[in-house]
Write a protein that holds these residues in place. Structure first.
Motif, PDB file in Angstrom:
ATOM      1  N   LEU A   1       0.018 -10.276  10.804  1.00  0.00           N
ATOM      2  CA  LEU A   1      -1.149 -11.143  10.635  1.00  0.00           C
ATOM      3  C   LEU A   1      -1.696 -11.055   9.215  1.00  0.00           C
ATOM      4  N   LYS A   2      -2.315 -12.143   8.777  1.00  0.00           N
ATOM      5  CA  LYS A   2      -2.950 -12.186   7.456  1.00  0.00           C
ATOM      6  C   LYS A   2      -4.465 -12.148   7.636  1.00  0.00           C
ATOM      7  N   PRO A   3      -5.156 -11.226   6.940  1.00  0.00           N
ATOM      8  CA  PRO A   3      -6.614 -11.136   7.106  1.00  0.00           C
ATOM      9  C   PRO A   3      -7.344 -12.286   6.415  1.00  0.00           C
ATOM     10  N   LYS A   4      -8.428 -12.737   7.051  1.00  0.00           N
ATOM     11  CA  LYS A   4      -9.274 -13.781   6.467  1.00  0.00           C
ATOM     12  C   LYS A   4     -10.538 -13.193   5.850  1.00  0.00           C
ATOM     13  N   ASN A   5     -10.859 -11.959   6.200  1.00  0.00           N
ATOM     14  CA  ASN A   5     -12.007 -11.280   5.612  1.00  0.00           C
ATOM     15  C   ASN A   5     -11.667  -9.799   5.474  1.00  0.00           C
ATOM     16  N   MET A   6     -12.441  -9.085   4.679  1.00  0.00           N
ATOM     17  CA  MET A   6     -12.133  -7.682   4.383  1.00  0.00           C
ATOM     18  C   MET A   6     -13.140  -6.699   4.991  1.00  0.00           C
ATOM     19  N   ASP A   7     -14.326  -7.154   5.277  1.00  0.00           N
ATOM     20  CA  ASP A   7     -15.374  -6.259   5.787  1.00  0.00           C
ATOM     21  C   ASP A   7     -15.216  -6.092   7.288  1.00  0.00           C
ATOM     22  N   PHE A   8     -14.865  -4.881   7.686  1.00  0.00           N
ATOM     23  CA  PHE A   8     -14.615  -4.657   9.110  1.00  0.00           C
ATOM     24  C   PHE A   8     -15.864  -4.143   9.836  1.00  0.00           C
ATOM     25  N   LYS A   9     -15.855  -4.290  11.130  1.00  0.00           N
ATOM     26  CA  LYS A   9     -16.908  -3.790  12.001  1.00  0.00           C
ATOM     27  C   LYS A   9     -16.248  -3.117  13.194  1.00  0.00           C
ATOM     28  N   ARG A  10     -16.411  -1.818  13.295  1.00  0.00           N
ATOM     29  CA  ARG A  10     -15.717  -1.020  14.296  1.00  0.00           C
ATOM     30  C   ARG A  10     -16.276  -1.242  15.703  1.00  0.00           C
ATOM     31  N   CYS A  11     -15.375  -1.376  16.671  1.00  0.00           N
ATOM     32  CA  CYS A  11     -15.768  -1.415  18.083  1.00  0.00           C
ATOM     33  C   CYS A  11     -16.023   0.024  18.518  1.00  0.00           C
ATOM     34  N   GLU A  12     -17.293   0.381  18.644  1.00  0.00           N
ATOM     35  CA  GLU A  12     -17.646   1.780  18.893  1.00  0.00           C
ATOM     36  C   GLU A  12     -17.177   2.284  20.251  1.00  0.00           C
ATOM     37  N   ARG A  13     -17.038   1.393  21.207  1.00  0.00           N
ATOM     38  CA  ARG A  13     -16.630   1.823  22.550  1.00  0.00           C
ATOM     39  C   ARG A  13     -15.183   2.299  22.581  1.00  0.00           C
ATOM     40  N   GLU A  14     -14.305   1.677  21.774  1.00  0.00           N
ATOM     41  CA  GLU A  14     -12.881   1.989  21.834  1.00  0.00           C
ATOM     42  C   GLU A  14     -12.339   2.702  20.602  1.00  0.00           C
ATOM     43  N   ILE A  15     -12.952   2.456  19.439  1.00  0.00           N
ATOM     44  CA  ILE A  15     -12.380   2.926  18.177  1.00  0.00           C
ATOM     45  C   ILE A  15     -13.225   4.044  17.580  1.00  0.00           C
ATOM     46  N   ALA A  16     -12.573   5.164  17.271  1.00  0.00           N
ATOM     47  CA  ALA A  16     -13.274   6.295  16.654  1.00  0.00           C
ATOM     48  C   ALA A  16     -13.330   6.157  15.139  1.00  0.00           C
ATOM     49  N   LYS A  17     -12.223   5.709  14.527  1.00  0.00           N
ATOM     50  CA  LYS A  17     -12.151   5.548  13.077  1.00  0.00           C
ATOM     51  C   LYS A  17     -11.395   4.275  12.739  1.00  0.00           C
ATOM     52  N   LEU A  18     -11.746   3.719  11.582  1.00  0.00           N
ATOM     53  CA  LEU A  18     -11.155   2.455  11.159  1.00  0.00           C
ATOM     54  C   LEU A  18     -11.153   2.400   9.640  1.00  0.00           C
ATOM     55  N   GLN A  19     -10.045   1.944   9.047  1.00  0.00           N
ATOM     56  CA  GLN A  19     -10.024   1.832   7.588  1.00  0.00           C
ATOM     57  C   GLN A  19      -8.859   0.963   7.124  1.00  0.00           C
ATOM     58  N   TRP A  20      -8.976   0.519   5.852  1.00  0.00           N
ATOM     59  CA  TRP A  20      -7.843  -0.063   5.147  1.00  0.00           C
ATOM     60  C   TRP A  20      -7.112   1.093   4.466  1.00  0.00           C
ATOM     61  N   MET A  21      -5.869   1.314   4.798  1.00  0.00           N
ATOM     62  CA  MET A  21      -5.107   2.439   4.247  1.00  0.00           C
ATOM     63  C   MET A  21      -3.956   1.898   3.410  1.00  0.00           C
ATOM     64  N   PRO A  22      -3.735   2.429   2.205  1.00  0.00           N
ATOM     65  CA  PRO A  22      -2.586   2.006   1.404  1.00  0.00           C
ATOM     66  C   PRO A  22      -1.295   2.138   2.218  1.00  0.00           C
ATOM     67  N   VAL A  23      -0.451   1.139   2.114  1.00  0.00           N
ATOM     68  CA  VAL A  23       0.762   1.101   2.923  1.00  0.00           C
ATOM     69  C   VAL A  23       1.615   2.343   2.701  1.00  0.00           C
ATOM     70  N   GLN A  24       1.799   2.751   1.441  1.00  0.00           N
ATOM     71  CA  GLN A  24       2.638   3.911   1.158  1.00  0.00           C
ATOM     72  C   GLN A  24       2.051   5.191   1.750  1.00  0.00           C
ATOM     73  N   GLU A  25       0.727   5.270   1.759  1.00  0.00           N
ATOM     74  CA  GLU A  25       0.080   6.428   2.395  1.00  0.00           C
ATOM     75  C   GLU A  25       0.342   6.435   3.894  1.00  0.00           C
ATOM     76  N   TYR A  26       0.272   5.264   4.498  1.00  0.00           N
ATOM     77  CA  TYR A  26       0.500   5.139   5.939  1.00  0.00           C
ATOM     78  C   TYR A  26       1.924   5.566   6.296  1.00  0.00           C
ATOM     79  N   LEU A  27       2.884   5.163   5.454  1.00  0.00           N
ATOM     80  CA  LEU A  27       4.283   5.473   5.725  1.00  0.00           C
ATOM     81  C   LEU A  27       4.589   6.960   5.612  1.00  0.00           C
ATOM     82  N   GLN A  28       3.710   7.714   4.960  1.00  0.00           N
ATOM     83  CA  GLN A  28       3.943   9.145   4.787  1.00  0.00           C
ATOM     84  C   GLN A  28       2.897  10.009   5.510  1.00  0.00           C
ATOM     85  N   HIS A  29       1.951   9.376   6.173  1.00  0.00           N
ATOM     86  CA  HIS A  29       0.844  10.112   6.785  1.00  0.00           C
ATOM     87  C   HIS A  29       1.338  10.944   7.973  1.00  0.00           C
ATOM     88  N   PRO A  30       0.971  12.233   8.024  1.00  0.00           N
ATOM     89  CA  PRO A  30       1.433  13.091   9.120  1.00  0.00           C
ATOM     90  C   PRO A  30       0.846  12.712  10.480  1.00  0.00           C
TER      91      PRO A  30
END
Length: 339
Positions: free
Chosen positions: A257-286
């Protein structure tokens, strides 16, 4: 003539008189027809609203339900049912006020009629208000097929000269994940509040709702969990597994999917943490599962090679049923390569 013979003769006369009178009546055919002139945004909203509330499928053209039913001609003391193309009969118990004794009597007469009429599968949709029907149906050879909130479907296979070939109820859950990457090569990731692996990062997503398309489900889930509005880019891949919730198999489809906006709003009931993470960091994240890394690597490979697994809506020529096609689109490949 004995009293039993006289009674039988009267019943036969009544039955044949009823059948002769019914032959003069046209058979009513129940189909859901709808003609709509809507723009794409209105159509998408109306389709989702209608499918959730009524179970109808709608297209911008001329659409009917996938399976047509005829109202069955029945004597007054037989349950009114709908006949499908396999000579099965479905009886909807909603708004039928019969106590256990009345139900037992009517069921016996109905089974006799359906046998003589050479009907095959007999279905009863029993609601909570008719819960006392269930043991009676079970005692008369009916079994459970499936249930949902407030209603259970029970069936009996009548033919004795052929085996039942009724399909199993839906045995696979369908989920989606939204793979959202922005122009800064950052991926939208979430950490579930009730994750099996605490503090792990994954794609936003969830289960597809009844009569909801895969792409629509991914767009909806991403927005519900993160507040990010998106548009479709490409199907990425799917994962198929067994032994999931409720003992069902599980298919998980990843949608680019392609984002239409950048400012996120976390669903507190289901999501504990939320962020934009660099792709390369994601591919190596433990704290990222290897399967999730594979999803991203696959999507990046598609982009590198200009591959797009696209989605197209169409309507079946005969059934007038809407469906979605997913396929590699050569034109979109060439367009993305130029861009």
């Amino acid at each position: 003539m004995s009293s039993a013979a006289i009674s039988a003769s009267r019943n036969c006369l009544t039955f044949n008189t009823w059948r002769t009178s019914q032959q003069l009546k046209p058979k009513a055919v129940i189909r859901n027809f709808r003609i709509l002139n809507l723009d794409q945004k209105q159509l998408a909203h109306q389709r989702l609203k209608s499918s959730r509330e009524t179970g109808e499928l709608i297209s911008g053209q001329f659409t009917r339900s996938y399976q047509s039913f005829k109202v069955m001609d029945s004597p007054p003391d037989v349950f009114l049912g709908q006949v499908d193309r396999f000579r099965g009969v479905t009886v909807d118990g909603k708004n039928q006020n019969l106590d256990a004794v009345q139900f037992q009597t009517k069921l016996q007469k109905s089974l006799e009629f359906w046998r003589s009429n050479k009907n095959r599968a007999i279905w009863f949709h029993v609601y909570k208000e008719q819960a006392d029907w269930i043991p009676i149906l079970a005692a008369n050879g009916f079994d459970f097929h499936h249930a949902r909130t407030g209603v259970v479907a029970m069936y009996r296979w009548l033919p004795t000269d052929e085996e039942s070939n009724l399909p199993n109820y839906a045995h696979t859950l369908l989920g989606v994940g939204g793979l959202v990457i922005n122009d800064q090569d950052e991926i939208l990731v979430v950490s579930d509040r009730f994750a099996m692996i605490p503090n792990s990062w994954k794609l936003p997503g969830g289960y597809v709702e009844p009569r909801e398309n895969l792409v629509d489900a991914a767009i909806r889930e991403v927005e519900e969990e993160t507040g990010i509005k998106t548009e479709f880019r490409s199907v990425v891949c799917l994962r198929h597994a067994h032994g999931g919730n409720f003992g069902c198999s599980d298919i998980y489809v990843v949608i680019g999917l392609k984002p239409k906006n950048m400012d996120f709003k976390r669903c507190e009931r289901e999501i504990a943490k939320l962020q934009w993470m660099p792709v390369q960091e994601y591919l190596q994240h433990p704290q990222v599962h290897e399967t999730n890394r594979h999803f991203v690597r696959t999507y990046l490979d598609y982009q590198k090679r200009g591959l797009v697994l696209t989605c197209r809506s169409d309507v079946h020529q005969v059934l007038k049923k809407e469906y979605r096609l997913y396929y590699v689109d050569q034109e979109q490949e060439q367009q993305q390569t130029k861009e």
